[in-house]
Design a protein around this motif. Sequence first.
Motif, PDB file in Angstrom:
ATOM      1  N   PRO A  50       0.827  -1.313   0.010  1.00  0.00           N
ATOM      2  CA  PRO A  50      -0.001  -0.052  -0.003  1.00  0.00           C
ATOM      3  C   PRO A  50       0.789   1.419   0.023  1.00  0.00           C
ATOM      4  CG  PRO A  50      -0.864  -1.322   1.644  1.00  0.00           C
ATOM      5  CD  PRO A  50       0.362  -2.138   1.170  1.00  0.00           C
ATOM      6  N   ARG A  51       2.185   1.217   0.376  1.00  0.00           N
ATOM      7  CA  ARG A  51       3.065   2.259   0.054  1.00  0.00           C
ATOM      8  C   ARG A  51       3.831   2.415  -1.211  1.00  0.00           C
ATOM      9  NH1 ARG A  51       7.004   2.161   5.708  1.00  0.00           N
ATOM     10  NH2 ARG A  51       5.098   2.084   7.185  1.00  0.00           N
ATOM     11  N   ARG A  52       3.528   1.466  -1.924  1.00  0.00           N
ATOM     12  CA  ARG A  52       4.331   1.627  -3.372  1.00  0.00           C
ATOM     13  C   ARG A  52       3.275   1.974  -4.389  1.00  0.00           C
ATOM     14  NH1 ARG A  52       9.346  -1.273  -3.021  1.00  0.00           N
ATOM     15  NH2 ARG A  52       9.500  -1.161  -5.377  1.00  0.00           N
ATOM     16  N   VAL A  53       1.855   1.529  -4.407  1.00  0.00           N
ATOM     17  CA  VAL A  53       0.846   1.697  -5.287  1.00  0.00           C
ATOM     18  C   VAL A  53      -0.329   2.378  -4.571  1.00  0.00           C
ATOM     19  CG1 VAL A  53       1.809  -0.302  -6.498  1.00  0.00           C
ATOM     20  CG2 VAL A  53       0.028  -0.558  -4.980  1.00  0.00           C
ATOM     21  N   ILE A  79      16.794   8.125   3.944  1.00  0.00           N
ATOM     22  CA  ILE A  79      15.552   8.952   4.393  1.00  0.00           C
ATOM     23  C   ILE A  79      14.366   8.613   3.709  1.00  0.00           C
ATOM     24  CG2 ILE A  79      14.806  11.593   3.705  1.00  0.00           C
ATOM     25  CD1 ILE A  79      18.001  12.078   4.010  1.00  0.00           C
ATOM     26  N   ALA A  80      14.437   8.468   2.364  1.00  0.00           N
ATOM     27  CA  ALA A  80      13.329   7.983   1.627  1.00  0.00           C
ATOM     28  C   ALA A  80      12.574   6.703   2.086  1.00  0.00           C
ATOM     29  CB  ALA A  80      13.837   7.679  -0.015  1.00  0.00           C
ATOM     30  N   ARG A  81      13.260   5.710   2.596  1.00  0.00           N
ATOM     31  CA  ARG A  81      12.760   4.401   3.190  1.00  0.00           C
ATOM     32  C   ARG A  81      12.046   4.774   4.616  1.00  0.00           C
ATOM     33  NH1 ARG A  81      15.768   0.781   5.442  1.00  0.00           N
ATOM     34  NH2 ARG A  81      14.009  -0.793   5.664  1.00  0.00           N
ATOM     35  N   HIS A  82      12.447   5.931   5.198  1.00  0.00           N
ATOM     36  CA  HIS A  82      11.767   6.082   6.597  1.00  0.00           C
ATOM     37  C   HIS A  82      10.789   7.131   6.644  1.00  0.00           C
ATOM     38  CE1 HIS A  82      15.175   3.464   7.873  1.00  0.00           C
ATOM     39  NE2 HIS A  82      14.553   3.003   8.661  1.00  0.00           N
ATOM     40  N   THR A  83      10.742   7.842   5.331  1.00  0.00           N
ATOM     41  CA  THR A  83       9.948   9.073   5.655  1.00  0.00           C
ATOM     42  C   THR A  83       8.671   8.883   6.081  1.00  0.00           C
ATOM     43  OG1 THR A  83       9.218  11.125   4.489  1.00  0.00           O
ATOM     44  CG2 THR A  83       9.355   8.855   3.203  1.00  0.00           C
ATOM     45  N   ALA A  84       8.032   7.627   5.651  1.00  0.00           N
ATOM     46  CA  ALA A  84       6.388   7.530   6.051  1.00  0.00           C
ATOM     47  C   ALA A  84       6.456   7.098   7.612  1.00  0.00           C
ATOM     48  CB  ALA A  84       5.939   6.114   5.016  1.00  0.00           C
ATOM     49  N   ASP A  85       7.527   6.773   7.948  1.00  0.00           N
ATOM     50  CA  ASP A  85       7.243   6.576   9.538  1.00  0.00           C
ATOM     51  C   ASP A  85       7.551   7.732  10.468  1.00  0.00           C
ATOM     52  OD1 ASP A  85       6.912   3.705   8.918  1.00  0.00           O
ATOM     53  OD2 ASP A  85       9.175   3.536   8.564  1.00  0.00           O
ATOM     54  N   TRP A  86       8.070   8.811   9.970  1.00  0.00           N
ATOM     55  CA  TRP A  86       8.406   9.995  10.753  1.00  0.00           C
ATOM     56  C   TRP A  86       7.246  10.927  10.617  1.00  0.00           C
ATOM     57  CZ3 TRP A  86      13.645  10.307   7.806  1.00  0.00           C
ATOM     58  CH2 TRP A  86      14.485   9.318   8.353  1.00  0.00           C
ATOM     59  N   THR A  87       7.014  11.772  11.702  1.00  0.00           N
ATOM     60  CA  THR A  87       6.508  12.987  11.667  1.00  0.00           C
ATOM     61  C   THR A  87       7.143  13.916  10.761  1.00  0.00           C
ATOM     62  OG1 THR A  87       7.121  13.844  13.754  1.00  0.00           O
ATOM     63  CG2 THR A  87       5.324  12.480  13.803  1.00  0.00           C
ATOM     64  N   ALA A  88       6.450  15.052  10.388  1.00  0.00           N
ATOM     65  CA  ALA A  88       7.257  15.898   9.591  1.00  0.00           C
ATOM     66  C   ALA A  88       8.242  16.757  10.339  1.00  0.00           C
ATOM     67  CB  ALA A  88       6.043  17.324   9.434  1.00  0.00           C
ATOM     68  N   GLU A  89       8.131  16.871  11.668  1.00  0.00           N
ATOM     69  CA  GLU A  89       9.033  17.500  12.485  1.00  0.00           C
ATOM     70  C   GLU A  89      10.168  16.567  12.811  1.00  0.00           C
ATOM     71  OE1 GLU A  89       9.436  19.417  16.959  1.00  0.00           O
ATOM     72  OE2 GLU A  89       7.444  18.919  16.401  1.00  0.00           O
ATOM     73  N   GLU A  90       9.808  15.486  12.924  1.00  0.00           N
ATOM     74  CA  GLU A  90      10.932  14.398  13.115  1.00  0.00           C
ATOM     75  C   GLU A  90      11.601  14.219  11.844  1.00  0.00           C
ATOM     76  OE1 GLU A  90      11.153   9.716  14.828  1.00  0.00           O
ATOM     77  OE2 GLU A  90       9.266  10.395  13.941  1.00  0.00           O
ATOM     78  N   GLY A  91      10.989  14.135  10.834  1.00  0.00           N
ATOM     79  CA  GLY A  91      11.707  13.913   9.527  1.00  0.00           C
ATOM     80  C   GLY A  91      12.791  14.963   9.133  1.00  0.00           C
TER      81      GLY A  91
END
Length: 276
Positions: A166-169, A229-241
């Motif tokens: 669901p993250r890829r498509v 960065i790209a692999r983990h961005t979905a797991d981070w909040t905007a501030e944490e990112g």
Amino acid sequence: MVAPPLTGAQEPRPAAEEGARPVTEPVLVERRGAVQVITINRPEAKNALDGAVAQAVAAAVDELDGSDELRAGVLTGAGGTFSAGMDLKAFLRGERPAIEGRGLCGITQTPPRKPLVAAVEGWALAGGFELVLACDLVVAGRSARFGVPEVTRSLVAAAGAALFLPRRVPYAVAMEMLLTGRPIDAERAAAVGLVNRVVDEGGALDAAVELAEVVAANGPLAVAATKEIARHTADWTAEEGWARQQELIEPVFSSEDAREGATAFAERRTPVWRGR
């Protein structure tokens, strides 16, 4: 689906010189310049995944990440099939195609730090499809088919498909694949963003190596940090990112390679990366 994992992986082996290792091995590892090619080599079993394949793929990606000469990898299957998934005969013998803490073939939970390109011909089903999802880029021959048939056997795609598809498509596409178990072809996979390039049948490996070579020509520190960065961005909040990104990019911006990139641009020459 993947059953409970094995423990441990083979110790990384020194990278091979140009050319493949003996054809009797369940996984072949070849070096093409700065690109490592990993080939699942069980064509008589549609490249089904057993314990030996899992150990060998895990060792190969350890080699990829541990080598200063290798900059990117390609994962493929021999004999016109990517992989039909877990070897059920091996499963009945007690073998599991996973590495403890690392997932299927050692890459679905902990992908390599360096970019990995899937070169898909024929079927990529179940666990084979989940290996594709562990890769960063996908090149497919026109005959390629991608599927998650676990629900048709009252199983769950537990090696990453249910988590990451669901993250890829688009969500609706992912749910149709996951809940119906029906495969999609290469053109449909490209249309929904799962596949980067569709090439003539039989051409996926060469096209994947070509794509990997483009990646490998870039600064290795920058490529590794960008992937992280790209692999983990979905797991981070905007501030944490923003904070985590800063941690990852600071060593890159202060590296010798960053200075070399700017200098080479100014001098109109090809940069020479040292990975530091």
